[in-house]
Design an enzyme around this catalytic site. Structure first.
Site, PDB file in Angstrom:
ATOM      1  N   CYS B  83       1.397  -0.802  -0.216  1.00 42.08           N
ATOM      2  CA  CYS B  83      -0.227  -0.189   0.422  1.00 42.08           C
ATOM      3  C   CYS B  83       0.888   1.287  -0.444  1.00 42.08           C
ATOM      4  CB  CYS B  83      -1.017   0.267   1.163  1.00 42.08           C
ATOM      5  SG  CYS B  83      -1.510  -1.701   1.304  1.00 42.08           S
ATOM      6  N   CYS B 207     -13.146   0.246   8.574  1.00 39.83           N
ATOM      7  CA  CYS B 207     -12.551  -0.273   7.439  1.00 39.83           C
ATOM      8  C   CYS B 207     -12.032   0.579   5.741  1.00 39.83           C
ATOM      9  CB  CYS B 207     -12.497  -1.535   7.203  1.00 39.83           C
ATOM     10  SG  CYS B 207     -12.565  -2.664   8.345  1.00 39.83           S
ATOM     11  N   SER B 208     -11.146   0.481   5.228  1.00 46.25           N
ATOM     12  CA  SER B 208     -11.377   1.741   4.243  1.00 46.25           C
ATOM     13  C   SER B 208     -11.477   0.887   3.548  1.00 46.25           C
ATOM     14  CB  SER B 208      -9.252   1.915   3.782  1.00 46.25           C
ATOM     15  OG  SER B 208      -9.271   0.497   3.478  1.00 46.25           O
ATOM     16  N   ILE B 210     -12.800  -0.776  -1.528  1.00 48.34           N
ATOM     17  CA  ILE B 210     -12.323  -2.102  -2.095  1.00 48.34           C
ATOM     18  C   ILE B 210     -12.357  -0.233  -3.252  1.00 48.34           C
ATOM     19  CG2 ILE B 210     -12.484  -3.217  -4.110  1.00 48.34           C
ATOM     20  CD1 ILE B 210     -12.084  -5.278  -1.415  1.00 48.34           C
ATOM     21  N   LYS B 333      -9.934   6.173   4.190  1.00 48.54           N
ATOM     22  CA  LYS B 333     -11.198   5.887   4.130  1.00 48.54           C
ATOM     23  C   LYS B 333     -12.607   5.988   3.650  1.00 48.54           C
ATOM     24  CE  LYS B 333     -13.877   4.705   7.528  1.00 48.54           C
ATOM     25  NZ  LYS B 333     -14.606   3.346   6.401  1.00 48.54           N
ATOM     26  N   HIS B 337      -9.309   3.513  -1.031  1.00 46.49           N
ATOM     27  CA  HIS B 337      -7.568   3.175  -0.975  1.00 46.49           C
ATOM     28  C   HIS B 337      -7.550   2.673  -2.013  1.00 46.49           C
ATOM     29  CE1 HIS B 337      -4.049   1.901   0.663  1.00 46.49           C
ATOM     30  NE2 HIS B 337      -4.293   0.906   1.666  1.00 46.49           N
TER      31      HIS B 337
END
Ligand SMILES: [Zn+2]
Lengths: 177, 396
Positions: B83, B207-208, B210, B333, B337
């Protein structure tokens, strides 16, 4: 998370729909299920299954099959290696020894995996934990526990060897001591 | 080493971009960056492309992007640091310019995560640790890696799940003000707390997402930068570090050692005393792939002491007007991402903030002219900290 069978059926049904559309239009182009944008559905499926060498740490797996857990150790520098490795980069040597792990440790941290990878979708939610063993190195594995409320950071744990079912391979688990 | 500055930035809409291929998406970011810099493809001496891939169909994305974007036969490579790949691309492009190998280099970040079904993306992200000893046997997921840190942190310092939720609420608030963000809807603490567990104690809203997207920056030598713009944004220091592949080989789960090391290096290069960081920086872009990660970043970057990060979130001190504004673009977030694009996206945001080009509600007050980006690969496996400034480095 839906069951593996349900997901597989959904995918199969969708691919059948793609095939029907292709018969009509002569193109594997369908609306994206979420955005409705036209997308070409790849007609070349890629399947991957890796072959992972274990020759130099074979003793670890032979130990598992006998219910024993081994760690490698550099006798010169007194460094433990877990996961086990056959090389000691600290002294540029392969002069490692195999030690049986005491199996006693303390829980450092844990999580419960609620949303599982597809390849684990057939398992119920599992606890992943990291424990510090009495020798000083850490181990990450599943933790078997019948009641989640019994788990807390700092608790005494022990390592056990069990078969992972339904896959059937020997592996190690943490358990409350 | 010479000096180098960012002179052009480009950024696509983040989200599920099933309307564009990887090359099309990258080109839209590149086109904007070239136009922003006032140059053409012929002026570019070197290209570095960040893409993690696996979920997308093209195995050689860097050359594909070059061809599609009309970049000709210029040298190019793809870089991967999970990342943090985007920051790795910026560092490689910066080094090419600062070493005078190139007058102008282009760093591109692009990711098409939704070319595969979500299930496959989750599967591949879970493998982004140590494949054999973590994934193959124990089915780690990306949220699970960070959940191991969250459990340890909460247990050690008495943070509450609500404190983690405060990070999500802040970043969704700023996402709602960013037209390029994947999610542009405000959420409440209750929304986060009532969302389902993904990897306890992390819930869906911790969670970020997809996401697909692309970003690009043009980096130029000092002479070239002066010719191209009145407001070059100087790269004042890049720190880079790493940590073990196996999470179990780490000493504790209360912070990311790689971030600490990278931050120390970046601050030193930029001439910033770490204990003064919050007074010197006008804003920070930190790696909030999960809410816990942003809290760890507050401490690892020296904004507050150990165990004090969650209070910063709880008290709203990282909103605009607080101790230090963090992720005024919505962060990973809410902005999204797209793995390989994230680091470049952070750079674009830092530059736009320093140039004061954002909508007022999410524009930081630029007093000192310094911004920090913090980009983590995997679970602290790779860390990049970069300091951008309106102030030219003093000659060393
Ligand atoms: Zn040795």
């Amino acid at each position: 998370m839906e069951s593996k069978e349900k997901i597989e059926k959904m995918v199969a049904d969708w691919l059948k729909m793609v095939e029907e559309l292709m018969k009509e239009s002569g193109l594997p182009i369908v609306p994206d299920p979420k955005t409705s944008d036209p997308v070409w559905v790849d007609v070349r499926e890629l399947r991957l299954r890796y072959l992972i060498p274990v020759k130099r740490i074979r003793k670890f797996f032979e130990g598992l099959a006998e219910g024993k857990l081994y760690v490698t150790k550099c006798p010169a520098k007194n460094i433990y290696y877990f996961p086990p490795q056959a090389d000691c980069p600290a002294c540029m040597d392969e002069n490692i020894v195999w030690d049986e792990i005491s199996g006693n440790g303390k829980l450092l941290t844990y999580t419960v995996v609620n949303v599982k990878p597809y390849s684990f979708a057939h398992h119920s939610n599992y606890v992943i934990a990291i424990a510090r063993m009495s020798e000083g190195f850490n181990i990450l594995s599943w933790m078997s526990v019948d009641d989640l409320s019994k788990i807390h950071v700092g608790m005494d744990v022990k390592l056990v060897v069990k078969r992972r079912e339904p896959e059937g391979f020997f592996t190690y688990y943490l358990e409350p001591a | 080493m010479g000096t180098a500055a960012v002179v052009g930035v480009g950024h696509t809409q983040f989200g599920q971009r099933s309307d564009m291929t990887l090359a099309e998406l990258a080109w839209h970011a590149i086109k904007e960056a070239l136009q922003d810099a006032g140059i053409t493809q012929r002026d570019v001496d070197y290209v570095v492309t960040s893409n993690v891939g696996g979920w997308s169909s093209e195995p050689l994305p860097a050359i594909l992007v070059n061809e599609y974007s009309g970049l000709g036969d210029v040298g190019v490579m793809r870089v991967e640091a999970a990342c943090a790949s985007g920051s790795a691309a910026i560092r490689a492009a910066y080094n090419a310019v600062a070493s005078r190998e190139a007058e102008i280099a282009l760093a591109v970040g692009v990711e098409k995560m939704t070319e595969s079904p979500t299930l496959q993306a989750v599967e591949l992200l879970g493998r982004a640790g140590n494949f054999f000893w973590e994934f193959e046997q124990f089915g780690l997921t990306f949220p699970a890696y960070y959940a191991l840190y969250a459990t340890a942190y909460i247990n050690q310092y008495g943070a509450k799940e609500e404190d983690l939720a405060a990070v999500a609420v802040k970043n969704h608030f700023y996402g709602s003000l960013n037209s390029l963000a994947h999610f542009q809807k405000k959420i409440s603490i209750e929304d986060v707390m009532s969302s389902r567990y993904i990897a306890w104690p992390l819930k869906l809203y911790d969670c970020s997402p997809i996401t697909d997207g692309a970003a690009a920056v043009v980096i130029a030598s000092e002479d070239m930068a002066r010719k191209l713009t009145d407001t070059p944004v100087w790269i004042r220091g890049i720190g880079v570090a790493s940590d073990t592949s196996n999470l179990s080989r780490r000493q504790n789960f209360l912070g990311l050692a790689s971030t600490v090391k990278a931050a120390d290096e970046a601050y030193r290069k930029a001439g910033i005393d770490k204990t003064e960081a919050v007074r010197r920086l006008d804003l920070a872009e930190v790696h909030d792939c999960f809410t816990i990660a942003e809290i760890l970043a507050y401490e690892d970057l020296g904004f507050v002491g150990r165990g004090e990060g969650y209070a910063l979130a709880r008290e709203g001190e990282t909103y605009k007007g607080g101790l230090i504004p963090v992720n005024l673009d919505g962060g990973l977030k809410a902005k999204g991402h797209p793995i390989g694009a994230t680091g470049v996206s952070m750079a674009v945001e830092a530059v736009k903030q320093l140039r004061q080009q954002n909508a007022k509600a999410r524009q930081a007050d630029i007093k000192n002219g310094y911004a920090l980006t913090h980009n983590v690969g995997g679970t602290g496996h790779y860390a990049y900290v970069t300091i951008y400034s309106l102030n030219r480095p003093t000659q060393s």
